[in-house]
Each structure stands twice: as structure tokens, then as C-alpha cells.
Design an enzyme around this catalytic site. Structure first.
Site, mmCIF file in Angstrom:
data_model
loop_
_atom_site.group_PDB
_atom_site.id
_atom_site.type_symbol
_atom_site.label_atom_id
_atom_site.label_comp_id
_atom_site.label_asym_id
_atom_site.label_seq_id
_atom_site.Cartn_x
_atom_site.Cartn_y
_atom_site.Cartn_z
ATOM 1 N N TYR A 86 0.836 -1.212 0.000
ATOM 2 C CA TYR A 86 0.000 0.000 0.000
ATOM 3 C C TYR A 86 0.870 1.261 0.000
ATOM 4 O O TYR A 86 0.469 2.305 0.499
ATOM 5 C CB TYR A 86 -0.946 -0.002 1.196
ATOM 6 C CG TYR A 86 -2.063 -1.036 1.100
ATOM 7 C CD1 TYR A 86 -2.060 -2.006 0.107
ATOM 8 C CD2 TYR A 86 -3.124 -1.027 2.003
ATOM 9 C CE1 TYR A 86 -3.075 -2.952 0.011
ATOM 10 C CE2 TYR A 86 -4.141 -1.969 1.913
ATOM 11 C CZ TYR A 86 -4.110 -2.925 0.918
ATOM 12 O OH TYR A 86 -5.122 -3.855 0.828
ATOM 13 N N LYS A 131 5.239 -14.432 3.268
ATOM 14 C CA LYS A 131 5.373 -15.331 2.112
ATOM 15 C C LYS A 131 6.863 -15.348 1.784
ATOM 16 O O LYS A 131 7.296 -15.001 0.690
ATOM 17 C CB LYS A 131 4.510 -14.810 0.955
ATOM 18 C CG LYS A 131 4.407 -15.747 -0.226
ATOM 19 C CD LYS A 131 3.552 -16.977 0.035
ATOM 20 C CE LYS A 131 3.545 -17.878 -1.190
ATOM 21 N NZ LYS A 131 2.896 -19.190 -0.932
ATOM 22 N N ASP A 182 -10.750 -9.205 6.595
ATOM 23 C CA ASP A 182 -12.088 -9.405 6.007
ATOM 24 C C ASP A 182 -12.466 -10.887 6.068
ATOM 25 O O ASP A 182 -13.608 -11.239 6.370
ATOM 26 C CB ASP A 182 -12.119 -8.943 4.540
ATOM 27 C CG ASP A 182 -12.503 -7.466 4.391
ATOM 28 O OD1 ASP A 182 -12.107 -6.661 5.257
ATOM 29 O OD2 ASP A 182 -13.175 -7.118 3.397
HETATM 30 MG MG MG Z 1 -10.270 -3.950 3.963
#
Ligand code: MG
Ligand code: NAI
Length: 333
Positions: free
Chosen positions: A125, A170, A231
Site C-alpha cells: 500500500y 510469504k 475481512d
Molecule cells: Mg479492507
């Protein structure tokens, strides 16, 4: 009596519907709040060409804490900057803390209690992207400094809980970036010798969250992985309508439901305000107002158990306001 200065930022879509409900609940306490409203998001961009204006950011910085709803990030608008990412980065809210805990919701297993601690300022991000019509590059930024400070948050939280940290990476593929994150976290772990620590790959974690969520205490991970896992984990405990979060930095703290602006239900008055109310509860915990935090959480559990005033996402047919009214009636201060 202490006065808490709080910026209220409803944002877009259902953010505008759930934040006033959380405020209604906060106003039932005997605490002193100095609330001020700030507007950021897509609706603001339509008027000003910016999702967060400089003036608004300066106003927000006058507060100790922020209660935020959700903002829309539209696709297809070149150079549009996500309002919430802008806030997280401008206020250096580096720790995104997302508790996933069983509430008294019918059909939900009652033994889930984990916390996702997500680095909140870099990773995939970073918003550093470039390229042309044929190839595009996104830079995944991982720094030692940011990894160290988020690791400390995770280990400190684990210290107050079941003393177990799972570092999610990862490293088998993202050998350098995830490698630096993992090595930095393990280095911090040396300061916490009695915390059981292990590493798990992101894909395996995605499976294990579903098949053995009781395994996890604190999950420590990078920005995108934490976003996706939270989520997913929300799905275990009743969905996005029930999951709160905190974004904590050295100077500021912002509390927000995990969900977005939910354009599919916005304007219908049926969004579940529970995640926003629980975000306000996390703000009270941050202010060390444990008594009020516990009592509001308790009132929510009473309403969930009665199952008479639930919004459609939890199988009911009540409105946003009905749910909040029921929570307020169940409060026992
Ligand atoms: Mg989200
Ligand atoms: P979303 O979280 O808004 O919605 C996903 C699904 O969950 C939808 O079906 C929605 O109706 C349901 N849902 C979400 N919150 C709910 C609630 N309180 N009560 C009942 N149902 C609820 O995610 P989506 O649809 O992917 O994104 C919509 C917009 O929100 C996008 O513009 C996205 O960029 C933005 N977004 C903003 C976030 C933020 O401000 N922190 C976080 C996630 C998305």
C-alpha cells in the site's frame, strides 16, 4: 473531569449512517467529549478535487482521537488518493489492530478470539506505482524501522493475552521483502522470551483461519496480507457489520469499522452499526475508560442474544437505528 477531543469523520455511504449511531451511544456515558466534524472522502473530492484537504487535515490534528466511518475509493479516476490511506500515512497511524472475537450471534462459534496486527503505512500500500499500458510496477516497501515498531505492538498485545504470535509472510517467494519483515520481527521477539512465536505463510494462514481459528492469538503481518485476512476472519464472527478496528500511532489514534462505504446498502438505513459502536468501544479502551467500554460491549451482547432487533446482515429485519436504540436500552451504567 477529563475532556476528550474527538474528530468525527463519517465519510461516504454507510459511514454517514453508522457514525452518528456510535456517537449516540457515546453520549449515554457521563464522559465529556468535545466532538468536531470533519469531511473527507469521495463526496468531498467531488466538491474540492481532493479527498482530504490540507485545511481538514490541520483541523483533524487538533484532536486526540478520531472516529471514522468509511470512505469510497472510486475506480477509474486517475490520481485519486484513498482518503483513509492518506489519513493513516499523514498521521503516522502505523499499527492497525483488528480484534476478531466471538459475540453472542446465533450460529457463530463462541471460541474465536484473535487479533490481527497489521503494519499500516507501507508494504504493497505504498502507493508507489509506475509503468505504461503494457507493464506496470507497484513497489512493496518494507523497512526495518516500520517492521520493528509494528512487531513491538504485536508482542506487547500478546503479553496481555495468550502469549502467542504468528508472523504471517510469504518468505518462500517474497524472499527479500518478507524476509526482512520476518527477521526483524524475530529479532524483536528476543525481548519477549516467554512469547511463543512461529511463522506461517499467508496462504496457509488463509486456510487455517477457517479450519482452526482457535490456533491463533496474535497475527503479526504486513499491510495487504492483514487487510485480506481481516475481512476473511470477519466472516467467521458475523461479517463486516460486526468488526471494529483501531489505527494507532505515537501521537494520534483513529478508530473505524473494518468495512467500507457499502454502496449496495447505503441510503437504506439498514447498515449494521455494531462495528462502528465497537470502534467507539476501542476508543474508550484507548482512553482507559474500561468501565464504559465493558458496559457498552455487554449491552451489545444482550441485544445480539435476544436477537429481536437485528439488521439484515445478521438475519434480522430491523434498521440501523433500531439496533442502536436496543443497545441504548440495554445499557446499565
Ligand atoms: Mg479492507
Ligand atoms: P464494503 O466493506 O463496503 O462492503 C462489502 C460487503 O459487506 C457489502 O455487501 C456490504 O453491504 C457489506 N457490509 C459492509 N458493511 C456493512 C454493515 N455495516 N452492515 C451490513 N453490511 C455491511 O466493501 P466494498 O463493497 O468492497 O467497497 C465499497 C467501497 O468502500 C469501495 O469504494 C472501497 O474502496 C471502500 N472501502 C473503504 C474502506 C475504508 O474506508 N476503510 C475499507 C474497505 C473498502
Amino acid at each position: 473531569m477529563v475532556m476528550y477531543k474527538v474528530a468525527l469523520i463519517p465519510g461516504d455511504g454507510i459511514g454517514k449512517e453508522v457514525i452518528p449511531e456510535a456517537v449516540r451511544v457515546l453520549k449515554q456515558t457521563n464522559l465529556n467529549f468535545d466532538f468536531s466534524f470533519a469531511e473527507i472522502g469521495y463526496d468531498v473530492w467531488k466538491k474540492t478535487g481532493q479527498s482530504v484537504t490540507e485545511d481538514t487535515l490541520e483541523e483533524i490534528k487538533k484532536n486526540q482521537a478520531i472516529l471514522f466511518g468509511a470512505t469510497t475509493t472510486p475506480n477509474g479516476i486517475k490520481n485519486y488518493k484513498s482518503a483513509i490511506l492518506t489519513l493513516r500515512k499523514s498521521l503516522d497511524l502505523y499499527a492497525n489492530i483488528r480484534p476478531i472475537k466471538s459475540y453472542q450471534i446465533k450460529g457463530i462459534r463462541n471460541d474465536i478470539d484473535l487479533i490481527i496486527v497489521r503494519e499500516n503505512t507501507e508494504g504493497l500500500y505504498s502507493e508507489i506505482e509506475f509503468g505504461d499500458n503494457n507493464s506496470v510496477y507497484t513497489i512493496r516497501v518494507i523497512t526495518k524501522t516500520a517492521s520493528e515498531r509494528i512487531a513491538k505492538v504485536a508482542f506487547n498485545i500478546a503479553n496481555t493475552r495468550r502469549k502467542k504470535v504468528t508472523i504471517v509472510t510469504k518468505t518462500n517467494i517474497l524472499r527479500k521483502s518478507c524476509g526482512l519483515f520476518r527477521d526483524t520481527c524475530l529479532n524483536i521477539q528476543k525481548e519477549y522470551p516467554d512469547i511463543e512465536t512461529n511463522e506461517m505463510y499467508i496462504d496457509t494462514t488463509a486456510l487455517n483461519i477457517i479450519i482452526k481459528p482457535e490456533y491463533f492469538d496474535v497475527i503479526l503481518t504486513t499491510n495487504l496480507f492483514g487487510d485480506i485476512l481481516s475481512d476473511e476472519a470477519a466472516g467467521l464472527i458475523g461479517g463486516l457489520g460486526v468488526t471494529p478496528s483501531a489505527n494507532i500511532g505515537e501521537k494520534y489514534a483513529l478508530f473505524e469499522p473494518v468495512h467500507g462505504s457499502a454502496p449496495d446498502i447505503a441510503g437504506k438505513g439498514i447498515a449494521n452499526p455494531m462495528a462502528a459502536i465497537l470502534s467507539a468501544v476501542m476508543m474508550l479502551q484507548y482512553f482507559q475508560e474500561k468501565k464504559y467500554a465493558d458496559k457498552i460491549e455487554n449491552a451489545i451482547n444482550i441485544v445480539l442474544k435476544e436477537a429481536k432487533y437485528l439488521t439484515p446482515d445478521l438475519g434480522g429485519n430491523n434498521t440501523t437505528k433500531d439496533f442502536t436504540d436496543a443497545v441504548i436500552s440495554s445499557l446499565d451504567f
